[in-house]
Design an enzyme around this catalytic site. Sequence first.
Site, short mmCIF file in Angstrom:
data_model
loop_
_atom_site.label_atom_id
_atom_site.label_comp_id
_atom_site.label_asym_id
_atom_site.label_seq_id
_atom_site.Cartn_x
_atom_site.Cartn_y
_atom_site.Cartn_z
CB CYS A 185 25.52 28.43 3.12
SG CYS A 185 26.58 29.53 4.07
CG HIS A 207 25.21 25.66 8.12
ND1 HIS A 207 25.05 25.02 6.91
CD2 HIS A 207 25.41 26.98 7.82
CE1 HIS A 207 25.15 25.90 5.93
NE2 HIS A 207 25.37 27.10 6.46
CB CYS A 244 21.05 33.02 4.25
SG CYS A 244 21.80 32.27 5.72
#
Length: 387
Positions: free
Chosen positions: A91, A343, A373
């Site tokens: 991520c 995302h 995160c």
Amino acid sequence: MEKVVIVDAIRTPMGRSKGGAFRHVRAEDLSAHLMRSLLARNPALEASAIDDIYWGCVQQTLEQGFNIARNASLLAEIPHSVPAVTVNRLCGSSMQALHDAARMIMTGDAQVCMVGGVEHMGHVPMSHGVDFHPGMSRNVAKAAGMMGLTAEMLSRMHGISREMQDQFAARSHARAWAATQSGAFKNEILPTGGHDVDGVLKQYYYDEVIRPETTVEALSALRPAFDPVTGTVTAGTSSALSDGAAAMLVMSESRARELGLTPRARIRSMAVVGCDPSIMGYGPVPASKLALKKAGLTASEIDVFEMNEAFAAQILPCIKDLGLMEQIDEKINLNGGAIALGHPLGCSGARISTTLINLMERKDAQFGLATMCIGLGQGIATVFERV
């Protein structure tokens, strides 16, 4: 040591992954579109003067495989002499791309870098081809590879109720829609070609993923998505699935001056940390604390935060433990976040940084912090300072 500045930052609109605007547009094309546009917007910079391109992408297979950074730069007709590398910290990939470029500039090994990231989650789903080692469960909980269950764990550990999650998710959509309506995203979104529901090619100027009709009442009716018996995390309080790309032009402050380019922000500090994979969503807390320590700042001195909303159950414990619960509406994700915008994994680090820089300009803020995160237990953070 050279000071590193951001002279430009743009992104595509966020398209729905299922039958959305970019269903007929490839990830390389989204990336190349931004690369070409950064150069067109900054004509004082010759493309051949770029020292390297760092591009985040998580699922490096199918159209995103074989070094998508290089593929996209070739499509953008950037000179063959300019190298390009694809970066993967899950991520945090495109924020890691920014960090990699910044370090090259700080040490004098580069003067100008193009950074960014992309993820087409409609064409290359998050779980495509993933095969976890069967022995991993000897070292970490099996559920650590299931992001939704890690969010459930955090919500239980920190007392985050279903109602709190629903309220935060509704806030994300409301703020993202308000930002769209007011034109707050106009300076960061680059119009991008896509296809409407009838298959007609058109230019998209807005994020397709936002659901302005979202209410706490509607969210409260959704079933738990990951733990059907005792769970509180739903699809509505999780980050949306979307396709998109974001890009930044990064250089030394001295080179920006030579080219007559106006820096928009300076990188004050950077940090990356590891944490327990079972609570991977907690990574922004130690990452932010380390970045703040390196910057010589405290959380109270940061004017604006962009914290990636992987899940409402994940971001709320981070906000709580950074001591920011009373300042959510003044400082945190003022234009909504990934619950509303989605995302796209490799894109998000550059996307939230781009949004943060624009917010800092609109609010005339001095300091901003972007943090995320990272799956399997990591966190990454960057402190920006207005120049």
